[in-house]
Write a protein that holds these residues in place. Structure first.
Motif, PDB file in Angstrom:
ATOM      1  N   ARG A  22       0.842  -1.213   0.000  1.00 39.95           N
ATOM      2  CA  ARG A  22       0.000   0.000   0.000  1.00 39.95           C
ATOM      3  C   ARG A  22       0.873   1.257   0.000  1.00 39.95           C
ATOM      4  O   ARG A  22       0.595   2.222  -0.716  1.00 39.95           O
ATOM      5  CB  ARG A  22      -0.922  -0.022   1.233  1.00 39.95           C
ATOM      6  N   TRP A  23       1.944   1.240   0.796  1.00 36.18           N
ATOM      7  CA  TRP A  23       2.844   2.399   0.814  1.00 36.18           C
ATOM      8  C   TRP A  23       3.476   2.627  -0.562  1.00 36.18           C
ATOM      9  O   TRP A  23       3.596   3.760  -1.024  1.00 36.18           O
ATOM     10  CB  TRP A  23       3.942   2.201   1.850  1.00 36.18           C
ATOM     11  N   LEU A  24       3.875   1.525  -1.224  1.00 37.48           N
ATOM     12  CA  LEU A  24       4.510   1.664  -2.543  1.00 37.48           C
ATOM     13  C   LEU A  24       3.536   2.228  -3.572  1.00 37.48           C
ATOM     14  O   LEU A  24       3.945   2.844  -4.559  1.00 37.48           O
ATOM     15  CB  LEU A  24       5.059   0.312  -3.027  1.00 37.48           C
ATOM     16  N   ALA A  25       2.233   2.016  -3.331  1.00 38.36           N
ATOM     17  CA  ALA A  25       1.210   2.524  -4.256  1.00 38.36           C
ATOM     18  C   ALA A  25       0.876   3.994  -4.005  1.00 38.36           C
ATOM     19  O   ALA A  25       0.263   4.637  -4.862  1.00 38.36           O
ATOM     20  CB  ALA A  25      -0.066   1.683  -4.134  1.00 38.36           C
ATOM     21  N   ALA A  26       1.240   4.514  -2.846  1.00 39.16           N
ATOM     22  CA  ALA A  26       0.888   5.907  -2.520  1.00 39.16           C
ATOM     23  C   ALA A  26       1.615   6.838  -3.503  1.00 39.16           C
ATOM     24  O   ALA A  26       2.820   6.688  -3.715  1.00 39.16           O
ATOM     25  CB  ALA A  26       1.286   6.211  -1.077  1.00 39.16           C
ATOM     26  N   PRO A  27       0.913   7.790  -4.100  1.00 36.03           N
ATOM     27  CA  PRO A  27       1.528   8.604  -5.163  1.00 36.03           C
ATOM     28  C   PRO A  27       2.822   9.299  -4.744  1.00 36.03           C
ATOM     29  O   PRO A  27       3.761   9.390  -5.534  1.00 36.03           O
ATOM     30  CB  PRO A  27       0.424   9.626  -5.491  1.00 36.03           C
ATOM     31  N   ARG A  34      10.050   3.374  -7.794  1.00 39.57           N
ATOM     32  CA  ARG A  34       9.323   2.948  -9.000  1.00 39.57           C
ATOM     33  C   ARG A  34       9.304   1.431  -9.111  1.00 39.57           C
ATOM     34  O   ARG A  34       9.927   0.847  -9.980  1.00 39.57           O
ATOM     35  CB  ARG A  34       9.962   3.599 -10.217  1.00 39.57           C
ATOM     36  N   HIS A  35       8.602   0.816  -8.158  1.00 42.95           N
ATOM     37  CA  HIS A  35       8.462  -0.640  -8.137  1.00 42.95           C
ATOM     38  C   HIS A  35       6.989  -0.986  -8.243  1.00 42.95           C
ATOM     39  O   HIS A  35       6.133  -0.198  -7.850  1.00 42.95           O
ATOM     40  CB  HIS A  35       9.007  -1.212  -6.830  1.00 42.95           C
ATOM     41  N   PRO A  36       6.692  -2.207  -8.701  1.00 45.79           N
ATOM     42  CA  PRO A  36       5.289  -2.628  -8.700  1.00 45.79           C
ATOM     43  C   PRO A  36       4.764  -2.642  -7.261  1.00 45.79           C
ATOM     44  O   PRO A  36       5.410  -3.198  -6.369  1.00 45.79           O
ATOM     45  CB  PRO A  36       5.332  -4.050  -9.267  1.00 45.79           C
ATOM     46  N   ALA A  37       3.605  -2.028  -7.069  1.00 43.61           N
ATOM     47  CA  ALA A  37       3.035  -1.966  -5.709  1.00 43.61           C
ATOM     48  C   ALA A  37       2.145  -3.179  -5.504  1.00 43.61           C
ATOM     49  O   ALA A  37       0.940  -3.058  -5.275  1.00 43.61           O
ATOM     50  CB  ALA A  37       2.267  -0.664  -5.534  1.00 43.61           C
ATOM     51  N   THR A  38       2.742  -4.364  -5.596  1.00 44.09           N
ATOM     52  CA  THR A  38       1.969  -5.591  -5.473  1.00 44.09           C
ATOM     53  C   THR A  38       2.575  -6.470  -4.387  1.00 44.09           C
ATOM     54  O   THR A  38       3.780  -6.393  -4.106  1.00 44.09           O
ATOM     55  CB  THR A  38       2.002  -6.395  -6.790  1.00 44.09           C
ATOM     56  N   LEU A  39       1.733  -7.334  -3.846  1.00 41.59           N
ATOM     57  CA  LEU A  39       2.219  -8.301  -2.850  1.00 41.59           C
ATOM     58  C   LEU A  39       3.273  -9.218  -3.461  1.00 41.59           C
ATOM     59  O   LEU A  39       4.236  -9.594  -2.798  1.00 41.59           O
ATOM     60  CB  LEU A  39       1.053  -9.156  -2.352  1.00 41.59           C
ATOM     61  N   VAL A 156      25.443  12.630 -10.093  1.00 45.28           N
ATOM     62  CA  VAL A 156      25.601  11.517 -11.033  1.00 45.28           C
ATOM     63  C   VAL A 156      24.561  11.672 -12.131  1.00 45.28           C
ATOM     64  O   VAL A 156      23.356  11.769 -11.843  1.00 45.28           O
ATOM     65  CB  VAL A 156      25.393  10.151 -10.334  1.00 45.28           C
ATOM     66  N   GLU A 157      25.016  11.718 -13.364  1.00 52.87           N
ATOM     67  CA  GLU A 157      24.096  11.902 -14.503  1.00 52.87           C
ATOM     68  C   GLU A 157      23.132  10.726 -14.614  1.00 52.87           C
ATOM     69  O   GLU A 157      21.945  10.891 -14.835  1.00 52.87           O
ATOM     70  CB  GLU A 157      24.919  12.032 -15.792  1.00 52.87           C
ATOM     71  N   ARG A 158      23.671   9.509 -14.413  1.00 52.42           N
ATOM     72  CA  ARG A 158      22.818   8.327 -14.400  1.00 52.42           C
ATOM     73  C   ARG A 158      23.538   7.207 -13.665  1.00 52.42           C
ATOM     74  O   ARG A 158      24.769   7.133 -13.671  1.00 52.42           O
ATOM     75  CB  ARG A 158      22.441   7.869 -15.808  1.00 52.42           C
ATOM     76  N   ILE A 159      22.756   6.347 -13.024  1.00 55.09           N
ATOM     77  CA  ILE A 159      23.317   5.196 -12.325  1.00 55.09           C
ATOM     78  C   ILE A 159      22.806   3.944 -13.027  1.00 55.09           C
ATOM     79  O   ILE A 159      21.595   3.771 -13.184  1.00 55.09           O
ATOM     80  CB  ILE A 159      22.916   5.197 -10.836  1.00 55.09           C
ATOM     81  N   ASP A 160      23.722   3.118 -13.459  1.00 54.39           N
ATOM     82  CA  ASP A 160      23.347   1.923 -14.216  1.00 54.39           C
ATOM     83  C   ASP A 160      23.115   0.751 -13.274  1.00 54.39           C
ATOM     84  O   ASP A 160      23.905  -0.192 -13.229  1.00 54.39           O
ATOM     85  CB  ASP A 160      24.444   1.591 -15.232  1.00 54.39           C
ATOM     86  N   SER A 161      22.046   0.823 -12.507  1.00 56.53           N
ATOM     87  CA  SER A 161      21.770  -0.260 -11.566  1.00 56.53           C
ATOM     88  C   SER A 161      20.711  -1.211 -12.115  1.00 56.53           C
ATOM     89  O   SER A 161      20.501  -2.283 -11.561  1.00 56.53           O
ATOM     90  CB  SER A 161      21.270   0.324 -10.241  1.00 56.53           C
ATOM     91  N   GLY A 162      20.013  -0.801 -13.181  1.00 52.69           N
ATOM     92  CA  GLY A 162      18.914  -1.610 -13.695  1.00 52.69           C
ATOM     93  C   GLY A 162      17.612  -1.394 -12.945  1.00 52.69           C
ATOM     94  O   GLY A 162      16.582  -1.953 -13.301  1.00 52.69           O
ATOM     95  N   ASP A 163      17.652  -0.583 -11.874  1.00 50.46           N
ATOM     96  CA  ASP A 163      16.453  -0.307 -11.071  1.00 50.46           C
ATOM     97  C   ASP A 163      15.827   0.985 -11.584  1.00 50.46           C
ATOM     98  O   ASP A 163      16.504   2.024 -11.619  1.00 50.46           O
ATOM     99  CB  ASP A 163      16.875  -0.160  -9.603  1.00 50.46           C
ATOM    100  N   PRO A 164      14.530   0.950 -11.979  1.00 50.85           N
ATOM    101  CA  PRO A 164      13.910   2.181 -12.502  1.00 50.85           C
ATOM    102  C   PRO A 164      13.918   3.337 -11.512  1.00 50.85           C
ATOM    103  O   PRO A 164      13.854   4.502 -11.909  1.00 50.85           O
ATOM    104  CB  PRO A 164      12.482   1.743 -12.835  1.00 50.85           C
ATOM    105  N   SER A 165      14.026   3.032 -10.214  1.00 43.54           N
ATOM    106  CA  SER A 165      14.073   4.104  -9.219  1.00 43.54           C
ATOM    107  C   SER A 165      15.355   4.922  -9.341  1.00 43.54           C
ATOM    108  O   SER A 165      15.443   6.026  -8.808  1.00 43.54           O
ATOM    109  CB  SER A 165      13.992   3.525  -7.801  1.00 43.54           C
ATOM    110  N   ASP A 166      16.369   4.381 -10.013  1.00 47.77           N
ATOM    111  CA  ASP A 166      17.651   5.077 -10.114  1.00 47.77           C
ATOM    112  C   ASP A 166      17.806   5.829 -11.424  1.00 47.77           C
ATOM    113  O   ASP A 166      18.858   6.416 -11.688  1.00 47.77           O
ATOM    114  CB  ASP A 166      18.803   4.069  -9.964  1.00 47.77           C
TER     115      ASP A 166
END
Ligand SMILES: CC(C)(COP(=O)(O)OP(=O)(O)OC[C@H]1O[C@@H](n2cnc3c(N)ncnc32)[C@H](O)[C@@H]1OP(=O)(O)O)[C@@H](O)C(=O)NCCC(=O)NCCS
Length: 181
Positions: A22-27, A34-39, A156-166
């Motif tokens: 629920r927290w991950l779904a909060a706008p 930026r992760h799926p807000a799913t169980l 940092v211009e971009r971080i190549d972690s593969g995580d959309p949050s980065d």
């Protein structure tokens, strides 16, 4: 750091997973986490840690005994890809969110970050600093880090972690271990 109420941290449990989704779904959170807000996502991401994988330690932030957010830490050396992406050794990273929007903007986040960072330095005697990476436009996070004693370390211009949050330009903040007298 003062805060309105008593803050504490307790280990994340499987019983918290629905609340975390629920927290991950909060706008106000989804904009930056930026992760799926799913169980299913929460189980995949946090199930192993709840079951004993120590490479990330995840805690629920409580205010006066009520669950209001998540804070987590990990030694960079246990996550070599991230250590390389951020290019800081001998550090532990932290991530955090206050999931209950009514509790944001009241000094709670900065107080929690400050307490947790001090505890992280005490828990991992081998690290030099605590590190937090935040999106350039995430002013609440940047301000909370400053109030918690962190200093801006690098853009940092971009971080190549593969995580959309980065994705997108970020700032790396650090809290250094105070010199021993
Ligand atoms: C980031 C977060 C943990 C900070 O916690 P918080 O309790 O809101 O932080 P605080 O109230 O201690 O400090 C935030 C400061 O930023 C300010 N702020 C908030 N939004 C702002 C904005 N858009 N522009 C400028 N300042 C802003 C607040 O006014 C406050 O400053 P002040 O105390 O001088 O008034 C919380 O906002 C949150 O969970 N956000 C969503 C998830 C997230 O972004 N996590 C971090 C990812 S790196």
């Amino acid at each position: 750091v003062s805060s309105p109420g008593t803050l504490s941290f307790r280990c994340l449990e499987r019983a918290d997973f629905a609340t975390l989704a629920r927290w991950l779904a909060a706008p106000h959170v989804a904009r930056w986490w930026r992760h799926p807000a799913t169980l299913e996502f929460v189980e995949r991401e946090y199930g192993p840690h709840v079951d004993g994988d120590p490479s990330t330690e995840a805690y629920v932030v409580e205010l006066d005994g009520h669950s209001i957010g998540l804070i987590q830490r990990y030694r960079h050396r246990d996550h070599p890809d991230w250590e390389q992406a951020v290019a800081i050794a001998d550090a532990a990273g932290i991530d955090y969110l206050i999931g209950e929007v009514d509790h944001t903007g009241r000094g709670i986040g900065s107080a929690a970050i400050g307490l947790f960072a001090s505890d992280t330095l005490a828990t991992y005697p081998e690290i030099r600093l605590v590190c937090a990476v935040t999106q350039q436009d995430n002013m609440a996070s940047r301000k909370a880090l400053g109030k918690a004693g962190f200093e801006l370390f690098r853009f940092v211009e971009r971080i190549d972690s593969g995580d959309p949050s980065d994705e997108g330009p970020s700032f790396v903040y650090v809290l250094r271990r105070p010199p021993t007298s």
